[in-house]
Design an enzyme around this catalytic site. Sequence first.
Site, PDB file in Angstrom:
ATOM      1  CB  SER A 142       6.367   0.657  -8.471  1.00  0.00           C
ATOM      2  OG  SER A 142       6.014   0.870  -7.114  1.00  0.00           O
ATOM      3  CE1 TYR A 155       6.830   5.977  -8.897  1.00  0.00           C
ATOM      4  CE2 TYR A 155       5.598   4.690  -7.295  1.00  0.00           C
ATOM      5  CZ  TYR A 155       6.733   4.893  -8.048  1.00  0.00           C
ATOM      6  OH  TYR A 155       7.781   4.003  -7.960  1.00  0.00           O
TER       7      TYR A 155
END
Length: 262
Positions: A142, A155
């Site tokens: 990501s 995250y």
Amino acid sequence: MDLTNKVVVVTGGSAGLGEQICYQAAKRGAIVVTCARRIQLIGQVKEKCMELSGKEAYAFQLDISDPDSVDSVLGKIAEEVGSVDVLVNNAGYGLFQDFFEFDYEAARKMFEVNVLGMIYFTQQIALDMVSRKKGHIFNVASMAGKMATAKSTIYSATKFAVLGFSNALRLELKPAGVYVTTINPGPIDTEFFDKADPSGSYLASLGNIVLEPEKLAKAIVKRMGEPTREINRPRVMEAASRMYILFPHIGDWLAGSIFNKK
């Protein structure tokens, strides 16, 4: 790579980006293996892949965080499908919360899914690829693994781990002719945000930098079989991540202002 009759395995293949990768690979004649927890949805993905490719496709229920489930699926792939030519590690999720509100069990579970499960699932497939001296592994990280922002502490930590793992694995497997590519997307218009941000305010605030899963899937499948280090989208966030590394103080300002929409 000519994907005709190549075995492409996609985790998290029941919806969103993973689902679209399955379809794009099937359009190019691949034998698609979709794996995810939701058996009904992956069954539907399997059927559509068969329509698109005119070939057999497979759907295996997988809880990537459960080693027994991983072992079971790997055994089924080896027995029913054969050697894997392309692996796309797409399974993962996020929760956007203030760090002090984050539950430890939720953090542990996210690492089990986003990092540890991916590593375990990859190992046996990578060993077979090395023995055959060919194969391609895609790990979906990501932009949050390149440029962390507020309310994404856990995250971002998982995706930084995916990046570190992928960069080391790329060097280890290169002599054997096995490619490792990291995919670093920004926000994608998928159900990922149903869990990450139930309010819906984050996606709504981002405007035209939100990615379309089908378009990104096409870019990923196009690179299968090519020695590609990273796929970064959108371009504006890739530029910002480079700024973050070269000029960290400016990067902190960008992460804390322009890209701080949570």
